[in-house]
Design an enzyme around this catalytic site. Structure first.
Site, PDB file in Angstrom:
ATOM      1  N   ASN A   1       1.013  -1.100  -0.068  1.00  0.00           N
ATOM      2  CA  ASN A   1      -0.056   0.013   0.111  1.00  0.00           C
ATOM      3  C   ASN A   1       0.628   1.330  -0.060  1.00  0.00           C
ATOM      4  OD1 ASN A   1      -1.828   2.122   0.374  1.00  0.00           O
ATOM      5  ND2 ASN A   1      -2.050   1.403   2.613  1.00  0.00           N
ATOM      6  N   TRP A   2       0.779   1.793  -1.149  1.00  0.00           N
ATOM      7  CA  TRP A   2       2.010   2.915  -1.324  1.00  0.00           C
ATOM      8  C   TRP A   2       1.525   4.256  -0.817  1.00  0.00           C
ATOM      9  CZ3 TRP A   2       4.217   2.773  -6.902  1.00  0.00           C
ATOM     10  CH2 TRP A   2       4.880   1.518  -7.127  1.00  0.00           C
ATOM     11  N   LYS A   3       0.294   4.362  -0.628  1.00  0.00           N
ATOM     12  CA  LYS A   3      -0.576   5.596   0.374  1.00  0.00           C
ATOM     13  C   LYS A   3      -0.131   6.762  -0.761  1.00  0.00           C
ATOM     14  CE  LYS A   3      -0.027   3.409   4.569  1.00  0.00           C
ATOM     15  NZ  LYS A   3      -0.017   3.435   6.261  1.00  0.00           N
TER      16      LYS A   3
ATOM     17  N   HIS B   1      -9.611   1.484   4.573  1.00  0.00           N
ATOM     18  CA  HIS B   1      -8.129   1.628   5.510  1.00  0.00           C
ATOM     19  C   HIS B   1      -8.330   2.459   6.495  1.00  0.00           C
ATOM     20  CE1 HIS B   1      -4.223   2.817   6.256  1.00  0.00           C
ATOM     21  NE2 HIS B   1      -3.724   1.467   5.641  1.00  0.00           N
TER      22      HIS B   1
ATOM     23  N   GLU C   1      -6.683   4.970   7.512  1.00  0.00           N
ATOM     24  CA  GLU C   1      -6.554   6.406   7.145  1.00  0.00           C
ATOM     25  C   GLU C   1      -7.834   6.915   6.777  1.00  0.00           C
ATOM     26  OE1 GLU C   1      -2.663   5.642   5.355  1.00  0.00           O
ATOM     27  OE2 GLU C   1      -1.964   5.189   7.322  1.00  0.00           O
TER      28      GLU C   1
ATOM     29  N   GLU D   1      -5.228  -4.861  10.583  1.00  0.00           N
ATOM     30  CA  GLU D   1      -4.561  -3.803  10.906  1.00  0.00           C
ATOM     31  C   GLU D   1      -4.682  -2.935  12.051  1.00  0.00           C
ATOM     32  OE1 GLU D   1      -2.384  -2.689   6.793  1.00  0.00           O
ATOM     33  OE2 GLU D   1      -4.013  -1.330   6.931  1.00  0.00           O
TER      34      GLU D   1
ATOM     35  N   GLY E   1       2.502   2.315  10.709  1.00  0.00           N
ATOM     36  CA  GLY E   1       3.454   3.359  10.486  1.00  0.00           C
ATOM     37  C   GLY E   1       4.213   3.813  11.653  1.00  0.00           C
TER      38      GLY E   1
ATOM     39  N   SER F   1       3.321  -1.964  10.093  1.00  0.00           N
ATOM     40  CA  SER F   1       4.865  -2.238  10.395  1.00  0.00           C
ATOM     41  C   SER F   1       5.394  -3.723  10.041  1.00  0.00           C
ATOM     42  CB  SER F   1       5.168  -1.840  11.910  1.00  0.00           C
ATOM     43  OG  SER F   1       4.847  -0.387  12.159  1.00  0.00           O
TER      44      SER F   1
ATOM     45  N   GLY G   1       2.825  -0.975   4.040  1.00  0.00           N
ATOM     46  CA  GLY G   1       3.096   0.455   3.728  1.00  0.00           C
ATOM     47  C   GLY G   1       4.330   0.795   3.704  1.00  0.00           C
ATOM     48  N   GLY G   2       4.857   1.544   4.691  1.00  0.00           N
ATOM     49  CA  GLY G   2       6.299   2.022   4.499  1.00  0.00           C
ATOM     50  C   GLY G   2       7.369   1.214   3.736  1.00  0.00           C
TER      51      GLY G   2
HETATM   52  P1  PGA Z   1       2.839   0.363   7.689  1.00  0.00           P
HETATM   53  O1  PGA Z   1       1.413   0.670   6.993  1.00  0.00           O
HETATM   54  O2  PGA Z   1       3.289  -0.822   6.914  1.00  0.00           O
HETATM   55  O3  PGA Z   1       3.795   1.642   7.139  1.00  0.00           O
HETATM   56  O4  PGA Z   1       2.686   0.344   8.986  1.00  0.00           O
HETATM   57  C1  PGA Z   1       0.546  -0.494   6.761  1.00  0.00           C
HETATM   58  C2  PGA Z   1      -0.645  -0.055   6.190  1.00  0.00           C
HETATM   59  O5  PGA Z   1      -1.207   1.115   6.530  1.00  0.00           O
HETATM   60  O6  PGA Z   1      -1.383  -0.708   5.350  1.00  0.00           O
END
Ligand code: PGA
Length: 249
Positions: free
Chosen positions: A9-11, A95, A97, A167, A173, A213, A234-235
């Site tokens: 997930n590149w956001k 998600h 966010e 999640e 993050g 994470s 994500g990251g």
């Molecule tokens: P993260 O994000 O791996 O940066 O913690 C995961 C996500 O939000 O899908």
């Protein structure tokens, strides 16, 4: 047997040029064979270009969100048909966010789930509790409500084909991963919830990811758990070498 699925997930990261470079690198890395299905979810503006590079490769393309109507006067929104047209097979829905910053609710998540399936997209449904909810001992209550809300009105067959990402919001993050035992316990709770709502067959087939994470250092332990069928990353998905190590856990 459920085939594991690891999605990036590149956001809100990467231009078109950066996207093309990253997917090209990933294609080379994954060509050597990964035991999991690999998916990348770039931002809307780069989906088409990513799809062109990935065409015919083993890496799937997904979007990070969508609206539930196929077209119309919805300024700023992107429809399921447009995602299909751009080459997507997957779409992340709900998600945390989006729930936190963009007023996504279990009801809008449910509308999006139905619209995605209707359009032939595979939803990656995100659920998870906040730190306060976990500390209050409400994890199962919160995740149960989110799962029931999102899946309301779907058929057993539809649910069997989706992906659910557990999640925990406090792990996203933050560098703070849930222990593999805790992550597996909630994934197994989600599977039991699906079993109760849609039967053992759907529960046995639905793929459940852990997200929060995830990195090369913890993916192996997570993937070894019985109810964890993959990861939403994500990251650590923004750099080819790191994501490559994750998908080849
Ligand atoms: P993260 O994000 O791996 O940066 O913690 C995961 C996500 O939000 O899908």
């Amino acid at each position: 047997m459920r085939k594991p699925i690891i999605a990036g997930n590149w956001k809100m990261h990467k231009t078109v040029a950066e996207t093309v470079a990253l997917v090209q690198e990933l294609k080379t890395l994954v060509a050597g064979g990964a035991q999991a299905e690999v998916v990348v979810c770039p931002p809307f503006t780069a989906l088409y270009s990513a799809g062109q590079v990935l065409a015919g490769s083993a890496i799937g393309l997904g979007a990070q969100d969508m609206y539930w109507e196929n077209q119309g006067a919805y300024t700023g929104e992107v429809s399921p048909l447009m995602l299909k047209d751009a080459g997507c097979r997957y779409v992340i829905i709900g998600h945390s966010e989006r729930r936190q910053y963009f007023a996504e609710t279990d009801d809008t998540v449910n509308k999006k789930m139905k619209a995605a399936l209707e359009a032939g997209l595979i939803p990656i449904l995100c659920v998870g509790e906040t730190l306060g909810e976990r500390e209050a001992g409400d994890t199962e209550k919160i995740v149960g409500v989110q799962v029931r809300g999102a899946l309301h009105g779907l058929s057993a067959e539809q649910v069997a084909g989706i992906v659910i990402a557990y999640e925990p919001v406090w792990a996203i993050g933050t560098g703070r991963t849930a222990s593999s035992e805790d992550a597996n316990a909630v994934c197994s709770f989600i599977r039991r919830t699906v079993a109760g709502l849609f039967g053992a067959k759907s529960a046995g087939e639905v793929r459940i990811q852990y997200g929060g994470s995830v990195k090369p250092e913890n993916i192996g332990e997570l993937m070894a758990k019985s109810d964890i069928d993959g990861a939403l990353v994500g990251g650590a998905s923004l750099e080819a070498a790191t994501f490559g190590r994750i998908v080849k856990y």
